[in-house]
Write a protein that holds these residues in place. Sequence first.
Motif, PDB file in Angstrom:
ATOM      1  N   PRO A 461       0.802  -1.243   0.000  1.00 17.93           N
ATOM      2  CA  PRO A 461       0.000   0.000   0.000  1.00 17.93           C
ATOM      3  C   PRO A 461       0.823   1.275   0.000  1.00 17.93           C
ATOM      4  O   PRO A 461       0.278   2.366  -0.188  1.00 17.93           O
ATOM      5  CB  PRO A 461      -0.821  -0.124   1.284  1.00 17.93           C
ATOM      6  N   ILE A 462       2.126   1.213   0.176  1.00 19.20           N
ATOM      7  CA  ILE A 462       2.944   2.437   0.222  1.00 19.20           C
ATOM      8  C   ILE A 462       2.962   3.174  -1.110  1.00 19.20           C
ATOM      9  O   ILE A 462       3.096   4.389  -1.166  1.00 19.20           O
ATOM     10  CB  ILE A 462       4.384   2.106   0.686  1.00 19.20           C
ATOM     11  N   TRP A 463       2.765   2.404  -2.213  1.00 15.20           N
ATOM     12  CA  TRP A 463       2.809   3.066  -3.526  1.00 15.20           C
ATOM     13  C   TRP A 463       1.587   3.962  -3.731  1.00 15.20           C
ATOM     14  O   TRP A 463       1.679   5.047  -4.309  1.00 15.20           O
ATOM     15  CB  TRP A 463       2.904   2.020  -4.650  1.00 15.20           C
ATOM     16  N   ALA A 464       0.427   3.491  -3.262  1.00 11.91           N
ATOM     17  CA  ALA A 464      -0.773   4.346  -3.337  1.00 11.91           C
ATOM     18  C   ALA A 464      -0.617   5.561  -2.441  1.00 11.91           C
ATOM     19  O   ALA A 464      -1.019   6.683  -2.790  1.00 11.91           O
ATOM     20  CB  ALA A 464      -2.007   3.537  -2.966  1.00 11.91           C
ATOM     21  N   ARG A 465      -0.052   5.344  -1.246  1.00 12.98           N
ATOM     22  CA  ARG A 465       0.194   6.489  -0.357  1.00 12.98           C
ATOM     23  C   ARG A 465       1.190   7.475  -0.965  1.00 12.98           C
ATOM     24  O   ARG A 465       1.091   8.685  -0.765  1.00 12.98           O
ATOM     25  CB  ARG A 465       0.713   5.954   0.976  1.00 12.98           C
ATOM     26  N   LEU A 466       2.163   6.947  -1.730  1.00 15.19           N
ATOM     27  CA  LEU A 466       3.152   7.817  -2.354  1.00 15.19           C
ATOM     28  C   LEU A 466       2.494   8.722  -3.407  1.00 15.19           C
ATOM     29  O   LEU A 466       2.872   9.901  -3.537  1.00 15.19           O
ATOM     30  CB  LEU A 466       4.273   6.980  -2.980  1.00 15.19           C
ATOM     31  N   ARG A 467       1.510   8.187  -4.143  1.00 21.56           N
ATOM     32  CA  ARG A 467       0.826   9.021  -5.146  1.00 21.56           C
ATOM     33  C   ARG A 467       0.133  10.207  -4.463  1.00 21.56           C
ATOM     34  O   ARG A 467       0.240  11.356  -4.905  1.00 21.56           O
ATOM     35  CB  ARG A 467      -0.192   8.186  -5.912  1.00 21.56           C
ATOM     36  N   ASP A 468      -0.566   9.896  -3.362  1.00 23.52           N
ATOM     37  CA  ASP A 468      -1.241  10.986  -2.651  1.00 23.52           C
ATOM     38  C   ASP A 468      -0.242  11.948  -2.016  1.00 23.52           C
ATOM     39  O   ASP A 468      -0.459  13.163  -1.971  1.00 23.52           O
ATOM     40  CB  ASP A 468      -2.151  10.400  -1.563  1.00 23.52           C
ATOM     41  N   TYR A 469       0.852  11.419  -1.560  1.00 27.97           N
ATOM     42  CA  TYR A 469       1.871  12.255  -0.912  1.00 27.97           C
ATOM     43  C   TYR A 469       2.504  13.225  -1.908  1.00 27.97           C
ATOM     44  O   TYR A 469       2.774  14.389  -1.584  1.00 27.97           O
ATOM     45  CB  TYR A 469       2.925  11.358  -0.277  1.00 27.97           C
ATOM     46  N   ALA A 470       2.749  12.745  -3.129  1.00 31.72           N
ATOM     47  CA  ALA A 470       3.390  13.598  -4.140  1.00 31.72           C
ATOM     48  C   ALA A 470       2.462  14.710  -4.597  1.00 31.72           C
ATOM     49  O   ALA A 470       2.925  15.797  -4.963  1.00 31.72           O
ATOM     50  CB  ALA A 470       3.818  12.745  -5.339  1.00 31.72           C
ATOM     51  N   LEU A 471       1.150  14.450  -4.559  1.00 36.60           N
ATOM     52  CA  LEU A 471       0.196  15.458  -5.005  1.00 36.60           C
ATOM     53  C   LEU A 471      -0.215  16.403  -3.890  1.00 36.60           C
ATOM     54  O   LEU A 471      -0.874  17.417  -4.156  1.00 36.60           O
ATOM     55  CB  LEU A 471      -1.052  14.783  -5.580  1.00 36.60           C
ATOM     56  N   ARG A 472       0.126  16.062  -2.647  1.00 36.99           N
ATOM     57  CA  ARG A 472      -0.265  16.898  -1.523  1.00 36.99           C
ATOM     58  C   ARG A 472       0.671  18.088  -1.397  1.00 36.99           C
ATOM     59  O   ARG A 472       1.898  17.940  -1.462  1.00 36.99           O
ATOM     60  CB  ARG A 472      -0.213  16.065  -0.243  1.00 36.99           C
ATOM     61  N   LEU A 473       0.089  19.276  -1.284  1.00 36.24           N
ATOM     62  CA  LEU A 473       0.875  20.507  -1.207  1.00 36.24           C
ATOM     63  C   LEU A 473       0.999  20.948   0.253  1.00 36.24           C
ATOM     64  O   LEU A 473       0.027  20.879   1.016  1.00 36.24           O
ATOM     65  CB  LEU A 473       0.214  21.622  -2.028  1.00 36.24           C
ATOM     66  N   GLY A 474       2.161  21.407   0.595  1.00 35.53           N
ATOM     67  CA  GLY A 474       2.372  21.959   1.925  1.00 35.53           C
ATOM     68  C   GLY A 474       2.783  20.950   2.967  1.00 35.53           C
ATOM     69  O   GLY A 474       3.297  21.321   4.031  1.00 35.53           O
ATOM     70  N   ASP A 475       2.547  19.652   2.741  1.00 39.23           N
ATOM     71  CA  ASP A 475       2.895  18.622   3.718  1.00 39.23           C
ATOM     72  C   ASP A 475       4.320  18.156   3.459  1.00 39.23           C
ATOM     73  O   ASP A 475       4.611  17.528   2.446  1.00 39.23           O
ATOM     74  CB  ASP A 475       1.919  17.455   3.616  1.00 39.23           C
ATOM     75  N   LYS A 476       5.227  18.468   4.369  1.00 41.00           N
ATOM     76  CA  LYS A 476       6.622  18.073   4.225  1.00 41.00           C
ATOM     77  C   LYS A 476       7.001  16.951   5.196  1.00 41.00           C
ATOM     78  O   LYS A 476       8.191  16.678   5.402  1.00 41.00           O
ATOM     79  CB  LYS A 476       7.534  19.282   4.445  1.00 41.00           C
ATOM     80  N   THR A 477       6.044  16.292   5.774  1.00 47.66           N
ATOM     81  CA  THR A 477       6.335  15.158   6.666  1.00 47.66           C
ATOM     82  C   THR A 477       6.839  13.984   5.838  1.00 47.66           C
ATOM     83  O   THR A 477       6.188  13.576   4.870  1.00 47.66           O
ATOM     84  CB  THR A 477       5.074  14.741   7.425  1.00 47.66           C
ATOM     85  N   PRO A 478       8.009  13.441   6.141  1.00 47.46           N
ATOM     86  CA  PRO A 478       8.545  12.333   5.333  1.00 47.46           C
ATOM     87  C   PRO A 478       7.617  11.126   5.365  1.00 47.46           C
ATOM     88  O   PRO A 478       6.923  10.847   6.353  1.00 47.46           O
ATOM     89  CB  PRO A 478       9.895  12.036   5.978  1.00 47.46           C
TER      90      PRO A 478
END
Length: 533
Positions: A461-478
Amino acid sequence: MQEQWLQALLIGLTSVGSAVLALMVMSVVLSRRAKPTVRSHAHPELEETVFLFDDQDLVDATAPARTLLDATPVAGSDWARLSTFIAPRFEKFAEAMSTLAANGRLELTEKPGDDGKAQLRLIAEDIAGLARITLIDPEAEGRGIMVDGLSQRALEDELDLLRQTLDKSPALIWREDANGDVTWANRAYILRSHALETADETLIWPLPKMFAVPQGALQHGPRRLRIEGEGETAIWFDTHSFPIESGTLYFALPADATVRAEKALRDFVQTLTKTFADLPIGLAIFDRQRQLQLFNPALLDLTQLGPEFLSGRPTLYAFLDRLREARMMPEPKDYRSWRQQMTELEKAAAAGFHTETWSLPSGQTYRVTGRPHPDGAVAFLFEDISSEMSLTRRFRAEIEMTHEMLDQMTEAVAVFQASGEMALSNAAYGALWRVEPETTLGQVTLLDALKLWQNDCDPDPIWARLRDYALRLGDKTPLSGQVRLKSGNQIDCRFSILHGGALMARFSTGHRQEPLPAQQIGGSTDRPLLNAE
């Protein structure tokens, strides 16, 4: 007997009648021969040209005098029309007429001319307060000349056409005699000089002289002169002169538009000159004959050429020769190759935008730009880019050092720009995912890399989370996690957002990944390259 007597009587009477008739014919012939001719038909009797004035009002005039007034093209009073004819021919006519009442009689002679004609005479008399003016032409001596009617009409039509043409001309046209006095002018000159009073259209004589033109000043071509207009504004004319009999003929063409255009051009050139003077880039403009026409002070500093040399408007090749002598251009292998290179530089600059980089023996670096200008001119710009080149070299060295440092890391690293393209990767990344880093830069996007990672790993499931993470603006939490490769090895994944929206991906397997041999990078048939569909 009686019949014979009657017959003799009849014969005698017939003889006497014939004799008497012959005597009458002879007397007529003799009388015609003896009668003198009073005037030739070519020179019929003509009245004198006499005017009678009460101040400036015409009281009476002879037929030739009225014909002369009718032929005068100037409108206004009869005195003004007569003055138009008399004043140019008789010096100080107005001053002399002012003393007529005191002198009672005066006689004037026409100014001598170069045409060889007899001089007119003017006789003015004061008769009971009236001025009687008589004009005498010595050549005519009171006689007229018979002229064919059609010829006279043709001359009058041509004269009327010439008058209309000159009066409609926008140019100022006037004549001056040998003394510089205005003896004739067209309507444009009269109106411009305010010599015509608008109340009754009376012409002021003598005509004012608007242009102070020295004698012979216009013999070498036109000259621009000015007169003062309303509101202290100057009115400009291009004046031409032509010598004629007994004086000079002048033409003054309006030049206000030309003067304004020239002033605007001078102001524009001055503005450009001031702008160019503050530029750090050296500017040299050569005309179509390849002679230097314009340069700025920065060119002196960059080329170390003296202002005397540049002010002498050298040719382009003389300019380049002097640069070569001053070692302000790349040292050529030989003179022939250098000339060929300069010829190609000129042709390229004349054809379009052309740029060269000159590395000078002194260590400086110049950027030389050639650009074509209208009418075949060429402009060259000389820019010192030594600091820019030094900065570029330093940045390139830092980038190379960064790449070497990343390649020494055991952790696989890849950085993606905010737009999604891969910006850089290290050798460990290429070894882990079996790709060549040089082929992925600028060509592989984050989505392409994500497909690669998913294909080489078990579902997670990390790959799906990575898609959302890359599109999220302002969130710099690793974002971090652990995935398993299909080969059975586990790798630690860590994704973080960098400054500017870039994404950095790090993969760690716990041991160093050796780079793949060149024949195995992109050469395996069991899986495609990242940029393949």
